[in-house]
Structure formats: structure tokens, C-alpha cells
Scaffold this motif. Sequence first.
Motif: not given
Length: 204
Positions: A97-105, A124-128, A137-142, A146-155
Motif C-alpha cells: 500500500i503506497y497511500s491511503q487518505k480520507e477525501l473531502a465528502p 487504486s480505488v476511490i470509495g464513496l 471487513r476481513g476479505l483482504s486477508t484472503f 485494492p477494494v478489500y484493502e480500502l475497506i480494511d485499512q479504513f476499518n
Amino acid sequence: MKFITSILFALLTTLSFAFEGTIHCVKTENGVVTKFDFYVKGNTIVVEKTGIGEYYKIIFNRDKQEVKICLESPQFSQKGYYLLTKADMENSPKSKIYSQKELAPQQLEGQSVKAYSLVSDLGSVIGLVGEDQVDLRGLSTFFQDPVYELIDQFNLSQLPRKLEVTKNTGNYTIELEAEAGNVNQSLCEVPAGYTQFQVTALVK
């Protein structure tokens, strides 16, 4: 007594968030629209696809921290499933993972929603993310994605409503909508007659 009341309230609040139902997904890639569903029951997430000469089912059990991948194998004229545990995945390759951040609403269907971005070596992924309490949560273990990483990294315990994904294989968007309803327990189980395959074929 006040302490016990607080615990009971917290428990009831948690239970009220336990989603059961269907997640409807619409994937758009190069103008081609594909629709598919997956199912959530308690701490189990199920993806099932049935077609002519093709069948698979993926059962993710968060409580047991395991995934069962059920499929028909024409090569061996055999129906079976692979069982992957969290321990099995410890030595598997991990994405960087190179970067992760919360964006403006952002605005989605006239509503202000939270937005997040993540960049990894897989894409890369942008999620609304909306307000629906659907815990994926938890799918990135298996599954390295990047979609599953997004969900898990931001819990995130809320359902992403829209995902904009960029990979080497192409760019696409996925829109998701939750529909609450009863999910038959049999959907969360390995089909009858399926024997267990060796997991070494999937995990190096």
C-alpha cells in the motif's frame, strides 16, 4: 447497575447493525454493464455464480476466519471445495500500500457521503461510503485487491455505495445497494456431494 445497563445498550446497538440480505452490484467497464449479487448473513459473506458449464461459490466466514471456495472441476470430473484459513494466508504474497487518505465528502444521489482513496501495487480505488451498516471487513486477508484493502485499512463497517477502480487490466466502477431480507442458511454452506480439495494448489 448503570454499568450493566450500558453494556446491554451497547450489545443491543451492535445487534441492530447486524445486516442480513442481498447486496446488488452493477459493474460498468468500457460501457459494458454487468449485474451480480452477493449475500450477507451475520458474519458470513457469500458469492455464488451459476451458469452453463460453470459454477462456483465463495463462502467467507469471519467468525472462523476462513474461506471455502466451492467449484466444479471439469478437468477432474469432480465437484469440491478449497478451504483457506487465516493461518494458510500468513506466507502468501501481500500487496504493498503506497497511500491511503480520507477525501473531502462528495455528493452521491443528492446526499453528502464520505470518500476514501487507496493506492497499492495492485491498483487504486476511490470509495464513496454511505450510512448502511453492512460489514464487509476481513476479505483482504484472503483476496488481494485494492477494494478489500480500502475497506480494511479504513476499518469501514458501512457499505461502499460506489467504487472507482483503476488496475493494469482496466478501469471500472461498481455501484452497490443493500436490500435487507432473509438469507437461507443453505446458501452459506458447501453444497452436498462436494469433497475437499488440497489447498496447496492455491497457496504458495
